[in-house]
Design a protein around this motif. Structure first.
Motif, PDB file in Angstrom:
ATOM      1  N   GLU A 176       0.841  -1.207   0.000  1.00  0.00           N
ATOM      2  CA  GLU A 176       0.000   0.000   0.000  1.00  0.00           C
ATOM      3  C   GLU A 176       0.872   1.251   0.000  1.00  0.00           C
ATOM      4  N   ILE A 177       1.994   1.188   0.739  1.00  0.00           N
ATOM      5  CA  ILE A 177       2.900   2.341   0.739  1.00  0.00           C
ATOM      6  C   ILE A 177       3.496   2.530  -0.652  1.00  0.00           C
ATOM      7  N   ARG A 178       3.880   1.416  -1.254  1.00  0.00           N
ATOM      8  CA  ARG A 178       4.420   1.469  -2.605  1.00  0.00           C
ATOM      9  C   ARG A 178       3.387   2.078  -3.552  1.00  0.00           C
ATOM     10  N   ALA A 179       2.114   1.715  -3.345  1.00  0.00           N
ATOM     11  CA  ALA A 179       1.032   2.202  -4.201  1.00  0.00           C
ATOM     12  C   ALA A 179       0.847   3.710  -4.065  1.00  0.00           C
ATOM     13  N   LEU A 180       1.303   4.271  -2.950  1.00  0.00           N
ATOM     14  CA  LEU A 180       1.240   5.724  -2.785  1.00  0.00           C
ATOM     15  C   LEU A 180       2.256   6.428  -3.674  1.00  0.00           C
ATOM     16  N   GLY A 181       3.146   5.652  -4.277  1.00  0.00           N
ATOM     17  CA  GLY A 181       4.189   6.242  -5.111  1.00  0.00           C
ATOM     18  C   GLY A 181       5.412   6.634  -4.315  1.00  0.00           C
ATOM     19  N   VAL A 182       5.544   6.063  -3.133  1.00  0.00           N
ATOM     20  CA  VAL A 182       6.662   6.378  -2.251  1.00  0.00           C
ATOM     21  C   VAL A 182       7.744   5.327  -2.444  1.00  0.00           C
ATOM     22  N   ARG A 186       0.223  15.631  11.975  1.00  0.00           N
ATOM     23  CA  ARG A 186      -1.134  16.226  11.888  1.00  0.00           C
ATOM     24  C   ARG A 186      -1.600  16.215  10.446  1.00  0.00           C
ATOM     25  N   ARG A 187      -2.874  15.881  10.265  1.00  0.00           N
ATOM     26  CA  ARG A 187      -3.401  15.804   8.906  1.00  0.00           C
ATOM     27  C   ARG A 187      -3.438  17.177   8.239  1.00  0.00           C
ATOM     28  N   ASP A 188      -3.658  18.214   9.068  1.00  0.00           N
ATOM     29  CA  ASP A 188      -3.781  19.539   8.464  1.00  0.00           C
ATOM     30  C   ASP A 188      -2.427  20.171   8.131  1.00  0.00           C
ATOM     31  N   ILE A 189      -1.354  19.472   8.487  1.00  0.00           N
ATOM     32  CA  ILE A 189      -0.024  20.011   8.198  1.00  0.00           C
ATOM     33  C   ILE A 189       0.689  19.198   7.126  1.00  0.00           C
ATOM     34  N   LEU A 190       0.589  17.885   7.245  1.00  0.00           N
ATOM     35  CA  LEU A 190       1.300  17.015   6.304  1.00  0.00           C
ATOM     36  C   LEU A 190       0.594  16.982   4.958  1.00  0.00           C
ATOM     37  N   PRO A 191       1.371  16.865   3.876  1.00  0.00           N
ATOM     38  CA  PRO A 191       0.748  16.559   2.576  1.00  0.00           C
ATOM     39  C   PRO A 191      -0.084  15.283   2.700  1.00  0.00           C
ATOM     40  N   HIS A 192      -1.149  15.238   1.926  1.00  0.00           N
ATOM     41  CA  HIS A 192      -2.109  14.141   2.027  1.00  0.00           C
ATOM     42  C   HIS A 192      -1.425  12.772   1.935  1.00  0.00           C
ATOM     43  N   ARG A 193      -0.529  12.642   0.934  1.00  0.00           N
ATOM     44  CA  ARG A 193       0.109  11.350   0.715  1.00  0.00           C
ATOM     45  C   ARG A 193       0.960  10.941   1.918  1.00  0.00           C
ATOM     46  N   GLU A 194       1.647  11.918   2.504  1.00  0.00           N
ATOM     47  CA  GLU A 194       2.519  11.582   3.629  1.00  0.00           C
ATOM     48  C   GLU A 194       1.714  11.257   4.883  1.00  0.00           C
ATOM     49  N   PHE A 195       0.551  11.916   5.026  1.00  0.00           N
ATOM     50  CA  PHE A 195      -0.281  11.559   6.166  1.00  0.00           C
ATOM     51  C   PHE A 195      -0.808  10.136   6.022  1.00  0.00           C
ATOM     52  N   ARG A 196      -1.208   9.804   4.798  1.00  0.00           N
ATOM     53  CA  ARG A 196      -1.675   8.416   4.576  1.00  0.00           C
ATOM     54  C   ARG A 196      -0.549   7.419   4.848  1.00  0.00           C
ATOM     55  N   LEU A 197       0.640   7.828   4.460  1.00  0.00           N
ATOM     56  CA  LEU A 197       1.792   6.969   4.747  1.00  0.00           C
ATOM     57  C   LEU A 197       1.912   6.691   6.253  1.00  0.00           C
ATOM     58  N   THR A 198       1.740   7.716   7.060  1.00  0.00           N
ATOM     59  CA  THR A 198       1.912   7.509   8.515  1.00  0.00           C
ATOM     60  C   THR A 198       0.857   6.546   9.062  1.00  0.00           C
ATOM     61  N   ARG A 199      -0.300   6.491   8.398  1.00  0.00           N
ATOM     62  CA  ARG A 199      -1.329   5.548   8.868  1.00  0.00           C
ATOM     63  C   ARG A 199      -0.954   4.111   8.545  1.00  0.00           C
ATOM     64  N   LEU A 200       0.014   3.935   7.660  1.00  0.00           N
ATOM     65  CA  LEU A 200       0.393   2.580   7.238  1.00  0.00           C
ATOM     66  C   LEU A 200       1.661   2.094   7.939  1.00  0.00           C
ATOM     67  N   LEU A 201       2.179   2.906   8.870  1.00  0.00           N
ATOM     68  CA  LEU A 201       3.420   2.527   9.549  1.00  0.00           C
ATOM     69  C   LEU A 201       3.180   1.430  10.572  1.00  0.00           C
ATOM     70  N   ASP A 202       4.178   0.597  10.733  1.00  0.00           N
ATOM     71  CA  ASP A 202       4.170  -0.418  11.787  1.00  0.00           C
ATOM     72  C   ASP A 202       5.316  -0.139  12.748  1.00  0.00           C
ATOM     73  N   LEU A 203       5.174  -0.640  13.954  1.00  0.00           N
ATOM     74  CA  LEU A 203       6.279  -0.551  14.903  1.00  0.00           C
ATOM     75  C   LEU A 203       7.482  -1.275  14.313  1.00  0.00           C
ATOM     76  N   GLY A 204       8.624  -0.601  14.335  1.00  0.00           N
ATOM     77  CA  GLY A 204       9.829  -1.200  13.781  1.00  0.00           C
ATOM     78  C   GLY A 204      10.255  -0.558  12.472  1.00  0.00           C
ATOM     79  N   ASP A 205       9.316   0.105  11.783  1.00  0.00           N
ATOM     80  CA  ASP A 205       9.666   0.767  10.522  1.00  0.00           C
ATOM     81  C   ASP A 205      10.614   1.935  10.787  1.00  0.00           C
ATOM     82  N   TRP A 206      11.385   2.275   9.753  1.00  0.00           N
ATOM     83  CA  TRP A 206      12.290   3.424   9.837  1.00  0.00           C
ATOM     84  C   TRP A 206      11.728   4.562   9.011  1.00  0.00           C
ATOM     85  N   ILE A 207      11.736   5.748   9.577  1.00  0.00           N
ATOM     86  CA  ILE A 207      11.277   6.922   8.830  1.00  0.00           C
ATOM     87  C   ILE A 207      12.211   8.104   9.097  1.00  0.00           C
TER      88      ILE A 207
END
Length: 506
Positions: free
Chosen positions: A21-27, A97-118
């Motif tokens: 799903e993250i890949r599908a965001l174009g990231v 925050r959703r109102d600060i982050l670009p839409h795609r990056e906010f969606r990315l944060t919803r897909l994070l798991d514990l252990g991921d690197w950002i």
RNA sequence: GGGCCGUUAGCUCAGUUGGCAGAGCGCUCGCCUUUUAAGCGAGAUGUCGCAGGUUCGAUGCCUGCACGGCCUACCA
């Protein structure tokens, strides 16, 4: 558990799905770099002293930082979230925050798991609860953890997993990380001490045609191109002394030795030794040097001269206690109501009788009085030597590389250092008479049956014939010293990847 | 080599005098824009180490084995 046949578990499937799903965001999901401006600790160092108001008024805080780390906590509120990043020794909170982050990056944060690197870029501020936090203006995905981290607050407790998958132990247990940081500081202190004393660090063969320098069973291997059998070294000793012959009067080596013997809380098949040799010195000089070395290591590794070790408090203060092997053994026997006088000390029969009276296992024959005396010492005294103590006066019979003590026939100018009931160091005036050395090797060989790996080291004798000056030498068990300085009861706890029985079915 | 203990969900562990296998964390779904082991609601966890045996029925009892831990012995 691993290998090509392992099937992804439920957690891994979920995480792979999220990766898609993250890949599908174009990231980019496995990017090559992230130009951080600060480590997490550096952010804390730069801004940790400032309160909320000061941060707002500090241009550097407002201009922001770029940091990177592993996500170790996620507290999500739907339209906002707090993440905690961890990297090196530091952790830092991130506010998304959703109102600060670009839409795609906010969606990315919803897909994070514990252990991921950002990676996160944004200004530094304090939350309502006064937590130093980076507000995310940009979030960059850096790497995916397909497998979950160890459980959150019990940490990883299964000993086997801790040793086999040490990275999980280091991740989950701060005290494990502290042990290895202290070990590293200690080793670095040993090096610095030797360098400052004018010793040259050298490397000598790990693969040797003869396993010399210590009485231990070696690992054997084979060199195909040369068509010869080789041994993994049990000690570097004879090579280091060749270097003293060659005109390096002060040399040291910190490296691994390999001994093909049993494992225990005090023995790992490969272990690290510091060995050093100093021309024109002797047993007494090396004791003095060793004392200063160990004190320096304690200062750096344990942060002081007083070190907690289990139930005991070890005081690494000069001068260390000194006792002869004979006195210590005689005293221990006296405590058990057994008198041992001069004649009995030289009688293999009497010493063997004492073993029987105390129900001690006799050393494998042939054992002369020297070996039997050492056996009594090891059985009765070693564990009792808690405070750092030099034991001196080892029998010639068990010291084939040590110079005889002119004042004390049958004994050598040799010491071992004990602390916490562990043997930490072994040193002596080096035997430099080639003829006597050849004779001593001959005696050792005569006592062994079979074992062609213990053949006479003629090459070393030849080196001695070129002239070894009077020299003192010492070997220090680095792992055991690390045990003492980190209050670790087992050698496995101070070796990152200790040897274990191979796991079945992997 | 010997003795003792252990092996249950991804992790940490409970449990059954033999009767539908549990908790917390983690995970999934929903709600939530200042949380700190966030909260609320709903949900899924599984070869109870393996193989035999006893039993109507075994995760539990018996036997054997494997793996691990601790102690002990061996390793001049």
């Amino acid at each position: 558990m691993s290998g090509p046949d392992r099937k992804p578990g439920r957690d891994e499937k979920t995480r792979r799905r999220k990766l898609d799903e993250i890949r599908a965001l174009g990231v980019p999901v496995w990017p090559n770099r992230y130009p951080a401006t600060h480590t997490l600790d550096e952010v804390r160092a730069a801004f940790g002293e400032l309160d909320a108001l000061s941060l707002e008024e500090t241009p550097e805080a407002d201009r922001g930082v770029r940091v990177a780390g592993r996500v170790v906590a996620i507290r999500s509120f739907g339209k906002a979230a707090f993440l905690r990043l961890a990297e090196r020794q530091g952790t830092l909170q991130i506010h998304v925050r959703r109102d600060i982050l670009p839409h795609r990056e906010f969606r990315l944060t919803r897909l994070l798991d514990l252990g991921d690197w950002i990676g996160v870029a944004g200004p530094v501020f304090r939350t309502r609860t006064d937590e130093l936090t980076v507000r995310a203006d940009q979030v960059t995905f850096l790497s995916k953890a397909l497998l979950p981290l160890p459980e959150k607050w019990h940490g990883l407790t299964d000993r086997d997993t801790r040793y086999r998958q040490r990275y999980l132990d280091l991740l989950g247990n701060p005290e494990t990380r502290e042990v290895f940081l202290r070990r590293a500081r200690m080793v670095s202190a040993l090096r610095r001490f030797m360098d400052a004393e004018g010793f040259l660090e050298v490397e000598t063969p790990m693969l040797q045609p003869l396993a010399t320098g210590a009485a231990a069973r070696p690992f054997q291997t084979r060199h195909r191109a040369l068509g010869v059998d080789l041994f993994l070294r049990v000690a570097p000793e004879l090579y280091l002394k060749r270097l003293v012959v060659g005109g390096f009067p002060r040399v040291y080596e910190i490296n691994r030795n390999f001994r093909n013997e049993g494992l225990s809380t005090r023995h790992n098949p490969e272990f690290t030794m510091l060995e050093f040799y100093r021309a024109f010195s002797d047993c007494a000089g090396m004791m003095e040097l060793t004392e200063r070395l160990i004190v320096a290591a304690a200062e750096r590794g344990a942060g002081g001269a007083t070190v907690r070790f289990g139930e005991d408090e070890l005081r690494f203060e000069r001068p260390f206690d000194r006792v002869t092997l004979t006195d210590a053994t005689v005293a221990a026997l006296a405590g058990r109501g057994i008198a041992l006088d001069g004649d009995a000390l030289r009688s293999a029969g009497d010493l063997a009788d004492i073993h029987r009276r105390l129900d001690l296992v006799l050393p494998a024959p042939p054992a002369g009085p020297g070996k039997l005396l050492l056996s009594l010492f090891e059985a009765l005294c070693e564990r009792e030597l808690i405070q750092p103590t030099f034991v001196t006066g080892y029998p010639v019979e068990v010291s084939p590389l040590s110079k005889a003590d002119p004042e004390n026939p049958g004994f050598t100018e040799r010491f071992e250092l004990f602390a916490g009931g562990l043997e930490i160091a072994n040193g002596f005036s080096e035997l430099n008479d080639p003829d006597e050395q050849a004779a001593r090797f001959g005696e050792q060989m005569a006592r062994r049956q079979g074992g062609d790996e213990h053949a006479m080291d003629w090459d070393y004798i030849e080196a001695l014939r070129h002239g070894l000056p009077p020299t003192g030498g010492v070997g220090v068990g680095v792992d055991r010293l690390a045990m003492l300085l980190t209050d670790s009861p087992a050698i496995r706890d101070v070796i990152l990847f200790p040897h274990l029985r191979p796991r079945e079915g992997r």
